[in-house]
Design an enzyme around this catalytic site. Structure first.
Site, PDB file in Angstrom:
ATOM      1  N   ASN A  42      -5.479  -7.253   5.841  1.00 60.76           N
ATOM      2  CA  ASN A  42      -4.666  -7.958   6.834  1.00 60.76           C
ATOM      3  C   ASN A  42      -4.557  -9.435   6.487  1.00 60.76           C
ATOM      4  OD1 ASN A  42      -7.449  -7.838   7.553  1.00 60.76           O
ATOM      5  ND2 ASN A  42      -7.003  -8.465   9.647  1.00 60.76           N
ATOM      6  N   GLU A  44      -3.378 -12.743   8.440  1.00 61.16           N
ATOM      7  CA  GLU A  44      -2.971 -13.292   9.732  1.00 61.16           C
ATOM      8  C   GLU A  44      -2.159 -14.568   9.556  1.00 61.16           C
ATOM      9  OE1 GLU A  44      -6.557 -13.494  12.113  1.00 61.16           O
ATOM     10  OE2 GLU A  44      -6.516 -11.293  12.358  1.00 61.16           O
ATOM     11  N   CYS A  53      -0.559  -6.270   8.921  1.00 58.04           N
ATOM     12  CA  CYS A  53      -1.753  -5.423   8.846  1.00 58.04           C
ATOM     13  C   CYS A  53      -2.009  -4.941   7.419  1.00 58.04           C
ATOM     14  CB  CYS A  53      -1.581  -4.188   9.727  1.00 58.04           C
ATOM     15  SG  CYS A  53      -1.461  -4.521  11.477  1.00 58.04           S
ATOM     16  N   GLU A  55      -2.584  -1.934   6.276  1.00 60.96           N
ATOM     17  CA  GLU A  55      -1.878  -0.718   5.860  1.00 60.96           C
ATOM     18  C   GLU A  55      -0.458  -1.043   5.377  1.00 60.96           C
ATOM     19  OE1 GLU A  55      -3.515  -1.385   8.635  1.00 60.96           O
ATOM     20  OE2 GLU A  55      -4.113   0.429   9.688  1.00 60.96           O
ATOM     21  N   CYS A  89       2.209   0.116  12.075  1.00 63.65           N
ATOM     22  CA  CYS A  89       1.823   0.697  10.786  1.00 63.65           C
ATOM     23  C   CYS A  89       2.103   2.199  10.751  1.00 63.65           C
ATOM     24  CB  CYS A  89       0.351   0.418  10.494  1.00 63.65           C
ATOM     25  SG  CYS A  89       0.044  -1.310  10.098  1.00 63.65           S
TER      26      CYS A  89
HETATM   27  N1  THU Z   1      -4.970  -4.869  11.952  1.00 67.24           N
HETATM   28  C1  THU Z   1      -4.761  -4.202  10.772  1.00 67.24           C
HETATM   29  O1  THU Z   1      -4.844  -4.776   9.690  1.00 67.24           O
HETATM   30  N2  THU Z   1      -4.442  -2.886  10.834  1.00 67.24           N
HETATM   31  C2  THU Z   1      -4.303  -2.175  11.996  1.00 67.24           C
HETATM   32  O2  THU Z   1      -3.860  -1.042  11.960  1.00 67.24           O
HETATM   33  C3  THU Z   1      -4.722  -2.772  13.256  1.00 67.24           C
HETATM   34  C4  THU Z   1      -4.854  -4.256  13.258  1.00 67.24           C
HETATM   35  C5  THU Z   1      -5.305  -6.294  11.901  1.00 67.24           C
HETATM   36  C6  THU Z   1      -4.215  -7.188  12.424  1.00 67.24           C
HETATM   37  C7  THU Z   1      -5.004  -8.400  12.847  1.00 67.24           C
HETATM   38  O3  THU Z   1      -5.173  -9.246  11.732  1.00 67.24           O
HETATM   39  C8  THU Z   1      -6.357  -7.855  13.246  1.00 67.24           C
HETATM   40  O4  THU Z   1      -6.431  -6.555  12.698  1.00 67.24           O
HETATM   41  C9  THU Z   1      -6.594  -7.798  14.736  1.00 67.24           C
HETATM   42  O5  THU Z   1      -5.586  -7.086  15.372  1.00 67.24           O
END
Ligand code: THU
Length: 134
Positions: A42, A44, A53, A55, A89
């Protein structure tokens, strides 16, 4: 299905997550039909909404490498139970994988939960719903 290489790849890339706002690190690895493996973490953003995210980073990287047919997905988090892919995702994974594609959520503590794309996103919107003929 030999999950170990995918779990190892997702666990490694998870450490590279850029998550200064949530501190929630996520790693993902996808296996494509040509045998290639692609990873994502991920990333941000200070606007929050521009966060991507793990995925989606993994599957978009696969597409950029020329691989479009998804065969398996791993997601690694440090939560127990492990976190499944979020709704956005699920949509993006469904674009490239059939409903039987296995999705394995893994906790860094060891818990594994296997499901399928079609269970995560039942009754998905697809081309047949808007008359597209490809
Ligand atoms: N996140 C993911 O990378 N994949 C997911 O399927 C759920 C959420 C990340 C996004 C964000 O950076 C952090 O988790 C909190 O939501």
């Amino acid at each position: 299905m030999d999950w170990e290489p995918l779990i190892e790849a997702a666990t490694t890339v998870r450490e590279r997550a850029y998550a200064p706002f949530s501190s929630f690190l996520v790693g993902s690895a996808v296996l494509m039909s040509d045998g290639s493996v692609h990873v994502g973490c991920n990333v941000e953003n200070r606007t929050f909404g521009a966060t991507i995210c793990a995925e989606r980073v993994a599957v978009t990287s696969a597409v950029a490498h020329g691989a479009r047919r998804l065969e398996a997905v791993v997601v690694v988090t440090d939560t127990d139970p492990p976190a499944p892919p979020c709704g956005i995702c699920r949509e993006v994974l469904t674009e490239f994988g059939h409903p039987d594609v296995p999705v394995l959520a893994v906790s860094t503590q060891g818990t594994r939960r296997e499901t399928r794309l079609g269970d995560l996103l039942p009754q998905a919107f697809d081309f047949s719903h808007w008359g597209h003929n490809t």
